[in-house]
Design an enzyme around this catalytic site. Structure first.
Site, PDB file in Angstrom:
ATOM      1  N   GLY A 139     -10.283 -14.145   3.879  1.00 12.91           N
ATOM      2  CA  GLY A 139      -9.418 -13.113   3.323  1.00 12.91           C
ATOM      3  C   GLY A 139     -10.215 -11.852   3.112  1.00 12.91           C
ATOM      4  CG  ASP A 163      -7.740 -21.144   2.220  1.00 11.15           C
ATOM      5  OD1 ASP A 163      -8.198 -19.993   2.132  1.00 11.15           O
ATOM      6  OD2 ASP A 163      -6.545 -21.425   2.057  1.00 11.15           O
ATOM      7  CG  ASP A 182      -3.152 -18.306   1.437  1.00 13.79           C
ATOM      8  OD1 ASP A 182      -3.250 -19.523   1.692  1.00 13.79           O
ATOM      9  OD2 ASP A 182      -4.087 -17.495   1.609  1.00 13.79           O
ATOM     10  CG  HIS A 210      -2.473 -22.994   2.195  1.00 10.12           C
ATOM     11  ND1 HIS A 210      -3.625 -22.492   1.633  1.00 10.12           N
ATOM     12  CD2 HIS A 210      -2.174 -24.110   1.475  1.00 10.12           C
ATOM     13  CE1 HIS A 210      -4.008 -23.258   0.626  1.00 10.12           C
ATOM     14  NE2 HIS A 210      -3.134 -24.239   0.503  1.00 10.12           N
ATOM     15  CG  HIS A 249      -4.648 -19.226   6.121  1.00 10.05           C
ATOM     16  ND1 HIS A 249      -4.602 -20.579   6.397  1.00 10.05           N
ATOM     17  CD2 HIS A 249      -4.652 -19.121   4.770  1.00 10.05           C
ATOM     18  CE1 HIS A 249      -4.592 -21.257   5.253  1.00 10.05           C
ATOM     19  NE2 HIS A 249      -4.613 -20.396   4.244  1.00 10.05           N
ATOM     20  N   GLY A 297      -4.765 -20.172  -5.691  1.00 11.26           N
ATOM     21  CA  GLY A 297      -3.949 -19.310  -6.533  1.00 11.26           C
ATOM     22  C   GLY A 297      -4.264 -17.834  -6.410  1.00 11.26           C
TER      23      GLY A 297
END
Ligand code: ZN
Length: 218
Positions: free
Chosen positions: A190, A168, A27, A58, A25, A134
């Site tokens: 993560g 997520d 980001d 993403h 994944h 963020g």
């Protein structure tokens, strides 16, 4: 990969793949749609030869449309976008599929499930943010479990049991169980995956899956 060591991303990708990750994944943040800045297509392209796992990209960028092709060319297998990133969500989703990737819609904590009700046929994956996007390392928002349930029910009622519902943000062994019980079928981790360095990755992933811890092969 947000919690990986960014100075050696290729190595980290190989290590987390060897430890049993199903997807990577990635980001992407632009410092505009979200307050942080991370990586772009060039970094994803550089990572691509390191692992064969699907790249789940993403996009936390606005606008997203001008960059969809670049991310697909860089090796994205799934591209997910936020409805708030552009004026025509459906057109963006169709474009992602035209490029040969699977198309995902991302829900901020305040985004209503209703935004996708009449376009489920154009969606492969729905990504529920259980934190405000963020930054990594935030705590899971239990309020989002109801949204997972609502999206699962909506997809099932529309004859889409194949719809992937991904979560997520703040996913750990404990919140993972709650997400799965609510109807999620994919989890992004993560901190919980990368904690402790490469020697811990296998046990970290096993814990997220609810499997008994097994010693890493040496
Ligand atoms: Zn993400």
């Amino acid at each position: 990969m947000l919690s990986a060591d960014f100075s050696r991303l290729g190595e980290e990708a190989r290590a987390i793949a060897a430890a049993g990750a199903d997807w990577l994944h990635l980001d992407v943040m632009d410092g505009h749609f979200v307050p942080n800045i991370t990586i772009g297509p060039d970094v994803i392209r550089a990572l691509r030869p390191h692992v064969t796992l699907p790249f789940d990209v993403h996009l936390m960028i606005a606008p997203a449309d001008p960059y969809l092709e670049a991310f697909r060319d860089a090796g994205a297998d799934i591209i997910s976008i936020h409805p708030e990133a552009g004026p025509h969500l459906n057109r963006s989703l169709q474009r992602i599929r035209q490029l040969g990737a699977r198309a995902g819609v991302v829900f901020n904590p305040s985004t209503s499930p209703e935004v996708v009700r009449y376009m489920l046929d154009d969606i492969d994956l729905m990504l529920v943010m259980s934190i405000n996007p963020g930054f990594g390392g935030q705590s899971f928002m239990p309020s989002q479990l109801k949204k997972i349930e609502a999206l699962r029910a909506m997809a099932d009622a529309a004859g889409r049991p194949d719809m992937i519902i991904e979560v997520d943000g703040g996913v750990n062994a404990d919140t993972a169980r709650q997400c799965i019980a609510a109807g999620a079928t994919a989890l992004v981790a993560g901190t919980a995956a990368f904690r402790g360095g490469p020697a811990a990755y296998r046990a970290n992933i096993a814990a997220l899956r609810g499997e008994p811890a097994t010693p890493a092969l040496t």
